[in-house]
Scaffold this active site. Structure first.
Site, PDB file in Angstrom:
ATOM      1  N   ASP A   1      28.110  -0.633   9.636  1.00  0.00           N
ATOM      2  CA  ASP A   1      28.475  -0.530   8.219  1.00  0.00           C
ATOM      3  C   ASP A   1      27.342  -0.998   7.297  1.00  0.00           C
ATOM      4  O   ASP A   1      27.218  -0.556   6.161  1.00  0.00           O
ATOM      5  CB  ASP A   1      29.702  -1.395   7.883  1.00  0.00           C
ATOM      6  CG  ASP A   1      30.740  -1.462   8.983  1.00  0.00           C
ATOM      7  OD1 ASP A   1      30.381  -1.298  10.164  1.00  0.00           O
ATOM      8  OD2 ASP A   1      31.907  -1.706   8.667  1.00  0.00           O
TER       9      ASP A   1
ATOM     10  N   ASP B   1      28.020  -7.553   2.390  1.00  0.00           N
ATOM     11  CA  ASP B   1      28.716  -6.476   1.677  1.00  0.00           C
ATOM     12  C   ASP B   1      28.275  -6.317   0.223  1.00  0.00           C
ATOM     13  O   ASP B   1      28.948  -5.641  -0.556  1.00  0.00           O
ATOM     14  CB  ASP B   1      30.237  -6.717   1.725  1.00  0.00           C
ATOM     15  CG  ASP B   1      30.796  -6.472   3.115  1.00  0.00           C
ATOM     16  OD1 ASP B   1      30.354  -5.513   3.769  1.00  0.00           O
ATOM     17  OD2 ASP B   1      31.672  -7.244   3.540  1.00  0.00           O
TER      18      ASP B   1
HETATM   19  N1  GLY Z   1      32.954  -2.408   6.240  1.00  0.00           N
HETATM   20  C1  GLY Z   1      34.245  -2.644   6.754  1.00  0.00           C
HETATM   21  C2  GLY Z   1      34.972  -1.431   7.156  1.00  0.00           C
HETATM   22  O1  GLY Z   1      34.468  -0.336   7.166  1.00  0.00           O
HETATM   23  O2  GLY Z   1      36.118  -1.585   7.504  1.00  0.00           O
END
Ligand code: GLY
Length: 433
Positions: free
Chosen positions: A208, A148
């Site tokens: 993601d 992330d």
């Molecule tokens: N990247 C985590 C979400 O979109 O919940």
């Protein structure tokens, strides 16, 4: 007084991009002015509450949904335990929920929103607030245990660097990018997303993760180290090959064999089922491939972005107001929560995509406008209420009973980004900030 000055600035700027000559009425952008006015007021309230603390707003605490917990009891004990993890105390219900630490994947969004406020108002008040909250995150540049990094560092330091050219910020971002590529496995051709659930997945990669590539492309443009470009393009291509179904919807999680690079599992984590289309995942894909096309000029990425857009907007479960349910295949539609965050990410991506596809330009802009207009008129938080958030009705993870039908910081971040992109597109013909 500050509020009044900000209001005047907002009005002046909006008049600027909506064609200020009274003899040339273009379109009625009243909704856009309204959206930005409200956002300024709500964020003023939030920064006043946060004060000099190290708190980073995330969402609003809700209690447990008993039906959900009962259904979880039918599942394996570890899943049920996971559902109880957050344990909100009774007094906290309805109050602002903050990131538990800078490690939280959402920690960069609030600083990012403050940078957008600064970009919009040019007022040093916001710049100072943005700086302060951004600099809380510096240690994350060393954190190699998460994919992330882009969400955290590019939304905070990335916007900060873009707006201030602070060389210290540049160094922090470059270090963050070097830390992120340590998670790349050339055999798989992807950056590893998660380290949790090791008993279930060997090398999980989630859709993601496309969003984190923007930091790598920035790093390549900034110091010329081609490793960043190679990793980002390889990740995007591998994801294009394995994450998508024939209809261009995407799986959430693909698990890889680290020795052979073979796909082991195609699963979901936050979606309704392995075979379903989790709404925010589709939005991350749309935004990710649009951005990859901007950074590489490779037609395959543009094609994929267009295919994802087509999947989203031809989906029979997409409501007329274009704000999707939390999963396109959620079983109880129309009695399912929406996910406003999926809509804001989509709107922001569409403004950019409209720049690269002449044929569909008007269609993309119209849809993005409709999303923003509907959000502003029907999904907005009340000024002075809703803990200072901008939009209601996002869904974090319905599968885990977490942050269902509440305001969430990343919905607000991409809403502001989309509003600024819209403003810039109208005024200067480019959605790029
Ligand atoms: N990247 C985590 C979400 O979109 O919940």
């Amino acid at each position: 007084m500050k509020k009044f000055l900000l209001f005047c600035y907002a009005v002046a700027t909006l008049q600027g991009f909506s064609g200020c000559s009274p003899s040339q009425p273009k379109e009625d952008y009243g909704w856009l002015k309204n959206a930005i006015d409200t956002s300024v007021q709500q964020l003023e309230e939030t920064v006043a509450d946060v004060g000099d603390s190290v708190l980073l707003p995330r969402s609003i605490w809700t209690g447990y949904d008993m039906d959900f917990l009962c259904s979880q009891l039918q599942r394996e004990p570890v899943t049920f335990k996971d559902s109880l993890r957050m344990k909100p105390v009774k007094d906290a219900l309805g109050s602002r929920r903050y990131c538990s630490s800078i490690y939280d994947w959402t920690s960069g969004f609030f600083p990012g929103e403050l940078w957008y406020m600064y970009e919009y108002t040019k007022d040093d008040f916001w710049k100072e607030k943005a700086r302060k909250q951004t600099e809380l995150l510096e240690q994350e540049k060393w954190n190699g245990s998460t994919h992330d990094m882009g969400f955290k560092m590019y939304c905070s330091y990335g916007n900060g660097y873009r707006l201030t050219q602070d060389s210290g910020y540049k160094d922090i971002l470059l270090q963050s990018a070097y830390t992120l590529i340590r998670r790349y496995n050339p055999k798989v051709g992807c950056i590893r997303s998660w380290d949790h659930n090791r008993d279930k997945w060997q090398y999980p990669v989630i859709i993601d993760n496309m969003m984190n590539l923007e930091l790598l492309f920035w790093a390549f443009r900034t110091n010329g180290d081609s490793i960043f470009y190679q990793v980002a393009v390889d990740h995007a291509r591998t994801t294009m090959k394995n994450h998508f179904r024939k209809d261009y919807s995407s799986y959430h999680v693909i698990d890889y064999d680290t020795l052979t690079g073979a796909v082991l599992h195609k699963n979901t984590h936050q979606g309704y089922s392995d075979a379903s289309a989790w709404s925010r995942g589709q939005a991350w894909g749309l935004y990710g491939y649009t951005m990859c096309y901007r950074e590489t000029g490779l037609p395959e990425f543009l094609e994929r972005a267009k295919q994802i857009a087509s999947y989203i907007f031809s989906n029979p479960t997409l409501p007329d107001d274009l704000i999707p349910y939390w999963d396109y295949n959620a079983p109880g539609i129309p009695d399912e929560p929406r996910d406003v965050s999926a809509a804001t990410v989509t709107a922001s991506a569409l403004y950019e995509l409209s720049m690269y596809d002449e044929t569909n330009r008007t269609g993309y802009v119209d849809r993005a406008d409709r999303i923003l207009e509907n959000l502003t008129n029907r999904y907005r938080a009340s000024v002075g209420k809703d803990c200072g958030f901008l939009l209601l009705h996002s869904t974090g993870s319905k599968t885990h009973g977490s942050e269902v039908d509440v305001p969430i910081v990343y919905a607000d971040y991409y809403y502001l980004e989309a509003l600024l992109r819209k403003a810039k597109l109208e005024k200067e013909g480019t959605a790029l900030l």
